[in-house]
Scaffold this active site. Sequence first.
Site, PDB file in Angstrom:
ATOM      1  N   CYS A  32      19.756  29.541  50.664  1.00  0.00           N
ATOM      2  CA  CYS A  32      18.436  29.691  50.031  1.00  0.00           C
ATOM      3  C   CYS A  32      17.576  30.703  50.772  1.00  0.00           C
ATOM      4  CB  CYS A  32      17.728  28.335  49.952  1.00  0.00           C
ATOM      5  SG  CYS A  32      17.511  27.517  51.545  1.00  0.00           S
ATOM      6  N   HIS A 311      14.257  24.074  53.194  1.00  0.00           N
ATOM      7  CA  HIS A 311      14.662  24.822  52.009  1.00  0.00           C
ATOM      8  C   HIS A 311      13.693  25.982  51.808  1.00  0.00           C
ATOM      9  CE1 HIS A 311      16.522  25.517  48.172  1.00  0.00           C
ATOM     10  NE2 HIS A 311      15.448  25.226  47.477  1.00  0.00           N
TER      11      HIS A 311
END
Length: 367
Positions: A32, A311
Amino acid sequence: MGATGSKLEKALGDQFPEGERYFGLENFGNTCYCNSVLQALYFCVPFREHLLDYYANNKNVGEAEENLLTCLADLFNQISSSRRKTGVIAPKRFVQRVKKQNELFRSYMHQDAHEFLNFLLNELVDILEKEANDAKDSPETPLQLEKIENGPANPQVNVVQNESLITWVHESFQGILTNETRCLRCETVTARDETFFDLSVDIEQNSSITSCLKNFSSMETLNAEDKFFCDKCCSLQEAQKRMKIKKPPNVLVIHLKRFKYIEQLGRHKKLTYRVTFPIELKLSNTVENADSEYSLFAIVVHVGSGPNHGHYVSLVKSHNHWLLFDDENVDRYDESTVQTFFGSAQEYSSNTEHGYILFYENLTSWN
């Protein structure tokens, strides 16, 4: 992303920009950090156009060696030339190349998006410069090259060193800082220029990007063990030092230092401080007799409570629409929700989504 894509197309309806593509990127296990930066770069339109031109000019070159630049150009071309308006693309070839080039990104551990951006831009510059040098004696080379000034390294900025050519990466992201030191004995001012691709700024609770940049350029007194050696006085002297933006870049990238090493804890801690950042940003007193006006077009957001896990997503402005790119998923966002990524006013908060890297385009410099 069939259903998600259809949902986005339906949400935009007749407002879907002609010729634009909104594609999610597949996650290959904690990639990510890569996907969020790639989306921000894709919607940096001048950079994207240069990269697509590069692809068009090099796609028919026989057995050209694959590198990070060719992989990125191919990925951007896949997105921009897709017959579909939305969908998901797997950047597998690009990610494999990143891991091959840099062992730091080979594991499946959480990586830092800012480190990746820094690595990627400098790697692209190295490749373009090598190609330019290889083609320098050829009258057919399409590159237009210019001389640029070099400056000493500074730990607060990511400095492009030993450069002799301007590439289109420089044209997009490079700015010039001036490091001024005034001797308090003879009043002589020593100024040194240095280049940067992004500014890393310290943050404080309940502050703003404007105040962070003011602190970045604030006056610092050098005394005691930190005295400055003045060439005119030929000795160590007390001095005042400050950093100013001499030439603002076309794309101003601001990295908020959200991860700080806490000695008592023996580890890095995430600073969830609330730092406001406006859609329109004005830099005053950076260039003589000029103000630079910037507009926010992308935010890389860190989601999570610590530096070693979490994330990354990116919020992007495209054709006056705000979109949230979360790996494979792309959703429309309202501009008012940008402020949800400012940070937390209290130390402990359930909100863990914080702006980490900001991308501003210079409204006064693009041709």
